[in-house]
Design a protein around this motif. Structure first.
Motif, PDB file in Angstrom:
ATOM      1  N   GLY A  73       0.801  -1.222   0.000  1.00  0.00           N
ATOM      2  CA  GLY A  73       0.000   0.000   0.000  1.00  0.00           C
ATOM      3  C   GLY A  73       0.828   1.262   0.000  1.00  0.00           C
ATOM      4  N   LEU A  74       2.134   1.161  -0.281  1.00  0.00           N
ATOM      5  CA  LEU A  74       3.008   2.344  -0.312  1.00  0.00           C
ATOM      6  C   LEU A  74       2.967   2.932  -1.718  1.00  0.00           C
ATOM      7  CD1 LEU A  74       5.984   0.817   1.718  1.00  0.00           C
ATOM      8  CD2 LEU A  74       4.175   2.321   2.550  1.00  0.00           C
ATOM      9  N   TRP A  75       1.873   3.599  -2.036  1.00  0.00           N
ATOM     10  CA  TRP A  75       1.647   4.096  -3.393  1.00  0.00           C
ATOM     11  C   TRP A  75       2.205   5.506  -3.594  1.00  0.00           C
ATOM     12  CZ3 TRP A  75      -4.169   2.448  -2.940  1.00  0.00           C
ATOM     13  CH2 TRP A  75      -4.237   1.050  -2.989  1.00  0.00           C
ATOM     14  N   ASN A  76       2.232   6.297  -2.553  1.00  0.00           N
ATOM     15  CA  ASN A  76       2.626   7.696  -2.699  1.00  0.00           C
ATOM     16  C   ASN A  76       4.146   7.846  -2.661  1.00  0.00           C
ATOM     17  OD1 ASN A  76      -0.103   8.517  -2.710  1.00  0.00           O
ATOM     18  ND2 ASN A  76      -0.149   8.510  -0.476  1.00  0.00           N
ATOM     19  N   PRO A  77       4.712   8.686  -3.539  1.00  0.00           N
ATOM     20  CA  PRO A  77       6.168   8.884  -3.534  1.00  0.00           C
ATOM     21  C   PRO A  77       6.613   9.653  -2.297  1.00  0.00           C
ATOM     22  CG  PRO A  77       5.118  10.416  -5.046  1.00  0.00           C
ATOM     23  CD  PRO A  77       4.031   9.493  -4.574  1.00  0.00           C
ATOM     24  N   GLY A  78       7.898   9.583  -2.022  1.00  0.00           N
ATOM     25  CA  GLY A  78       8.445  10.303  -0.872  1.00  0.00           C
ATOM     26  C   GLY A  78       9.654   9.587  -0.310  1.00  0.00           C
ATOM     27  N   THR A  79      10.329  10.251   0.596  1.00  0.00           N
ATOM     28  CA  THR A  79      11.550   9.686   1.165  1.00  0.00           C
ATOM     29  C   THR A  79      11.278   8.526   2.112  1.00  0.00           C
ATOM     30  OG1 THR A  79      11.444  11.359   2.924  1.00  0.00           O
ATOM     31  CG2 THR A  79      12.783  11.877   0.979  1.00  0.00           C
ATOM     32  N   THR A  80      10.055   8.430   2.618  1.00  0.00           N
ATOM     33  CA  THR A  80       9.750   7.344   3.561  1.00  0.00           C
ATOM     34  C   THR A  80       9.837   5.971   2.899  1.00  0.00           C
ATOM     35  OG1 THR A  80       7.392   7.609   3.084  1.00  0.00           O
ATOM     36  CG2 THR A  80       8.279   8.802   4.970  1.00  0.00           C
TER      37      THR A  80
END
Length: 512
Positions: A99-106
């Motif tokens: 469910g990690l669909w959104n971009p970002g450093t996390t």
């Protein structure tokens, strides 16, 4: 088991996109078509490999043996980087599964952890790696079996205690989704898109099946440089069995996924952005089964990581084999004391860094780009296999199925495989999303879908202009790089000629 390397998120996640575009009936039909195509292509590769077995496997040697060195080089590099591209694809879809669909450093830390596991495990001694692969293959098969059992339980009402699901989603919203057009034309386009999206689960499956059968089943029994012909004759049956055991679970899974989720569920495509959740996870959440969806997500994540390490192993050994045969830099064949070609593993592992694209864009969109690129390269590889088969039959004088190690379906299977591969290759750029937002800019999708064609052409012409290698003829002499393989090919030819009364088999006379 041949099912091991290919059983990953291409099935669990990629099928969700296919279901969203085509519907449950189109998903089932597309898996049936691709299973038949897999059989045709596996027999195409297996017939050539059976007559000219090598310890390096069919992924590398047959292109050089039956075509030009330039074509063999381009085909070998194509297969290497396509297998390597599966690594970032599997890692990225693992993020989608979580469910990690959104971009970002996390997301970067999670990617780094998985990359370390995938690349680090390939530096294990080979015998330990193969033992671990045996274990994770059984975990993946067990995961698939549990998901199929849960689908059956939910479908008949045994999991929720409420109304039976059955084929409810086949009736509402429908069995086939109309894509872009209304009526039969829309259902046809939906089916075509479904086939294109489903191909990721079958890419390189024919070649991997034959490669594993050739290297693991045939080579242990040798007397000097001469292969035991009884072992050689078992390869066609082994390949046919592996095709069935690989494609049958896929077809059953496509039927189960049509029961678990409706094609218009937005979670299948992350609201049209690209890859989304697996239909199995959606069905379990809809049925409100506690804990099981989390367990299934962990199992699918384990499958994706295991597939990534398997594809990295296959890709690095392909590159190492090219070096051992003299077609790549000699430093790539250096092995450590445990037999690991650490330079090839390191060079191939660099492809995993492409997964960091998910830090700058949605992992759903990044997965779609990888899918397009891998599919087009896989279709090209299938076309190359068909060309190799044609030159093999031509050089050995076999116009019909008179050879002792052939398949009754040939050469029709090769013609059908070549036609389907060409159609799918040209249609690959048509892959889009369902109604609504499409996965990424259209120009980026077209580049991902078709850039493998100019890359293959550049590899071919660059090698040809550098070496000016003439086209092979049946009377050309052996090259120094193939002295060992030629000796083996002559021995196999003499055995077959003495036993079957046919002409000498190809393998030694077709090498520059």
């Amino acid at each position: 088991m041949a099912l091991g390397p290919t059983l990953g998120t291409g099935l669990f996640i990629g099928a969700g996109q296919a279901l969203a575009i085509g519907g449950p009936a189109s998903l089932l039909i597309s898996y049936a078509i691709l299973s038949l195509l897999t059989y045709f292509m596996a027999t195409t590769v297996a017939e050539v490999a059976t007559h000219s077995p090598t310890r390096h496997g069919t992924l590398v040697t047959n292109g050089f043996r039956y075509m030009t060195d330039s074509m063999g080089f381009a085909a070998g590099i194509l297969r290497w980087y396509t297998l390597a591209m599966f690594v970032p694809y599997e890692i990225t879809t693992a993020m989608v599964n979580l469910g990690l669909w959104n971009p970002g450093t996390t997301i970067a830390l999670r990617l780094l952890i998985i990359m370390t596991i995938v690349v680090g495990s390939n530096y294990m001694p080979e015998r330990h790696f193969r033992t671990s692969e045996w274990l994770v293959t059984r975990i993946k098969v067990g995961t698939l079996a549990c998901l199929l059992a849960l689908s059956l339980s939910i479908g008949v009402g045994g999991a929720t205690g409420h109304a039976k699901w059955g084929f409810h989603y086949w009736k509402k919203p429908g069995a086939m989704h109309e894509y872009l057009f209304r009526g039969p034309m829309g259902r046809f386009w939906g089916l075509l898109q479904c086939v294109l999206h489903s191909s990721i689960a079958f890419t390189f499956t024919p070649e991997i099946i034959v490669h594993r059968a050739e290297t693991l089943e045939m080579l242990p029994t040798e007397i000097g440089d001469v292969l035991d012909p009884t072992i050689q004759a078992r390869l066609p049956g082994k390949v046919a069995f592996d095709v069935v055991t690989t494609t049958l679970p896929y077809i059953l899974s496509s039927l189960a996924m049509g029961v678990m989720a409706a094609y218009n569920d937005p979670l299948l495509t992350n609201n049209g952005a690209g890859a989304g959740l697996s239909p199995f996870i959606i069905g379990m959440n809809t049925a409100r089964i506690r804990i099981v969806p989390v367990t299934a997500s962990i199992a699918i994540l384990t499958s994706s990581v295991a597939s990534a390490r398997s594809f990295l192993f296959l890709a690095s050994r392909t590159l190492c084999a090219m070096s051992e045969l003299g077609h790549a830099h000699r430093v790539l064949k250096i092995r450590n004391q445990w037999g690991v070609p650490y330079v090839s593993v390191g060079a191939t592992g660099l492809f995993s860094l492409l997964a960091f694209i998910s830090v700058g864009m949605s992992s759903s969109i990044a997965t779609t780009y990888f899918l397009l690129f891998v599919n087009s390269s896989g279709y090209l590889s299938w076309l190359v296999s068909c060309v190799i088969f044609r030159y093999f039959r031509q050089s050995s004088g076999l116009r019909h199925n008179t050879n002792s190690y052939g398949f009754a379906i040939q050469p029709f299977g090769t013609y059908f495989g070549a036609l389907m591969s060409l159609i799918l290759l040209l249609s690959n750029g048509l892959v889009g999303g369902i109604s609504g937002p499409r996965p990424g800019p259209r120009i980026a999708r077209l580049l991902a879908a078709y850039c493998s064609i100019p890359v293959f052409a550049i590899l071919y012409f660059a090698h040809r202009f550098r070496t000016m290698v003439p086209y092979r003829t049946s009377h050309s002499n052996a090259d120094m790089h193939y002295s060992q393989e030629v000796h083996r090919g002559k021995a196999v030819s003499q055995i077959s000629e003495s036993q079957h009364g046919g002409s000498a088999l190809p393998g030694s006379s077709d090498v520059v």
